[in-house]
Design an enzyme around this catalytic site. Sequence first.
Site, PDB file in Angstrom:
ATOM      1  CG  ASP A  98     -10.150  -3.483   5.986  1.00  0.00           C
ATOM      2  OD1 ASP A  98     -10.677  -3.539   6.970  1.00  0.00           O
ATOM      3  OD2 ASP A  98     -10.217  -3.575   4.959  1.00  0.00           O
ATOM      4  CE  LYS A 140      -4.178  -1.690   0.254  1.00  0.00           C
ATOM      5  NZ  LYS A 140      -5.505  -1.170  -0.284  1.00  0.00           N
TER       6      LYS A 140
HETATM    7  C1  LIG Z   1      -1.790  -7.005   2.394  1.00  0.00           C
HETATM    8  C2  LIG Z   1      -3.141  -6.527   1.277  1.00  0.00           C
HETATM    9  N1  LIG Z   1      -3.156  -7.459   0.181  1.00  0.00           N
HETATM   10  C3  LIG Z   1      -4.087  -7.017  -0.720  1.00  0.00           C
HETATM   11  C4  LIG Z   1      -4.857  -6.127  -0.460  1.00  0.00           C
HETATM   12  C5  LIG Z   1      -6.155  -5.915  -1.477  1.00  0.00           C
HETATM   13  O1  LIG Z   1      -6.201  -4.768  -2.153  1.00  0.00           O
HETATM   14  P1  LIG Z   1      -7.248  -4.089  -2.746  1.00  0.00           P
HETATM   15  O2  LIG Z   1      -8.478  -3.615  -1.494  1.00  0.00           O
HETATM   16  O3  LIG Z   1      -6.878  -2.762  -3.685  1.00  0.00           O
HETATM   17  O4  LIG Z   1      -7.971  -5.012  -3.706  1.00  0.00           O
HETATM   18  C6  LIG Z   1      -5.114  -5.253   0.831  1.00  0.00           C
HETATM   19  C7  LIG Z   1      -5.857  -4.239   0.938  1.00  0.00           C
HETATM   20  O5  LIG Z   1      -5.907  -3.519   1.971  1.00  0.00           O
HETATM   21  C8  LIG Z   1      -3.704  -5.563   1.734  1.00  0.00           C
HETATM   22  O6  LIG Z   1      -3.762  -5.105   2.763  1.00  0.00           O
END
Ligand SMILES: Cc1ncc(COP(=O)(O)O)c(C=O)c1O
Length: 406
Positions: A121, A76
């Site tokens: 989150d 992120k």
């Molecule tokens: C560690 C991790 N992987 C994948 C995702 C998925 O990303 P997206 O919400 O953009 O699909 C998130 C989303 O918060 C995440 O924190």
Amino acid sequence: MLTANPNAIRRPYPDDLRAIMSVARAAESRAWLSSWSRFECAITPLWQLPDLAHDLGVGQVLLKDEAVRSALSSFKVLGAPIALVRLILRRFPELALEPRALLAGAHAAALADFTVISATDGNHGRALAAAAQSIGCHCVIVLHAHVSHEREQAIAAYGARIIRIDGNYDDSVHEAARLAEKNGWTVVSDTSYEGYSEIPRDVMQGYGIIAAEALEALEPSIAECPFSHVFLQGGVGGLAAGMASYLWERYGAERPTMIVVEPRQADCLYQSALAGRATRASGTVDSVMAGLACGETSPLAWQFLEGCIDYFMTVEDAEAVAAMRLLAKGGERDLPLVAGESAVAGLAGLRQLMGTPRAAELGLDCHSRVLLVSTEGATAPALYAELVGEPASAVLARQEDWLRAQ
Ligand SMILES: Cc1ncc(COP(=O)(O)O)c(C=O)c1O
């Protein structure tokens, strides 16, 4: 659960999508972020895991490790910071700001009254808080009831003001929008909704950097994609859209087979594939994979996913935990890796498929070159230790031993 997406097409990347997200804009984002002081690792490693590939019956497993790019330990860190930079450039054209100087805090005085807000989150909010702190503006983060105390502390450590609410992720998104409206703050969300797509577009665009680096690490001059299959975990769909759009634009009809994997209880993308439009999850939206526990598909992300994700699938929490343990254990030829709860859905999906008749339907066999993205490390360290049965520090110690023995 696995479903083929009836709307997936094998055609060149459409111009209308290129006008929204493109390889060129991903490259610009990468150049701006490359000098950000929060990055410990300018390019994250792409690990080969030959023992895992052998056990699964595929040719190669390549894992892009986004846990190590920065102390924030998640992918992120490529999204919110670039979206904040682009937002400030648009909002204050009269200041003629330079993106790298902005991230270095050179314009903090001019931005002292500017406040951004987001629901999270955990990982997106942490990245936004870190970027706001570097730039010198204010950041407010709205957390829902299921976000753990240790994730809250990790965000507060970057100077963000925390607001707690009852309810789930979607409730926190609505509360952030309400507070922004009331106080004149600006929402920097990683998910789009009616009338709000510019900022989530910039967040997703940053994730294209992962695809760019993964390709460069292999055969930068070869026209054929070095990956036959790409497994991407899905929350609201931003990561998958950022990466898949990049690969689609680069390889057109020859793009790899792409699969999105979600928790069974938070299957908004899977349900969107069934419905043929962005829609809601069918389950409780409560999963150990906190970053993927999203109830509503981002409509903007869906615009990209609809045409290029070949399969959508769901996994159980227990399968994710087993995948975390497997990566932590490593092997004679596989580096032990710290991958958090939301990092391993792609691997959990691949494991679920192999050895079943559906693997052949996806063309997964001993010739396949599979790309996985580990999207976070131990972002909730106590939970990681509980689930894996040892702390991340023990895995990292084994990793060092493994590297020394090479
Ligand atoms: C560690 C991790 N992987 C994948 C995702 C998925 O990303 P997206 O919400 O953009 O699909 C998130 C989303 O918060 C995440 O924190």
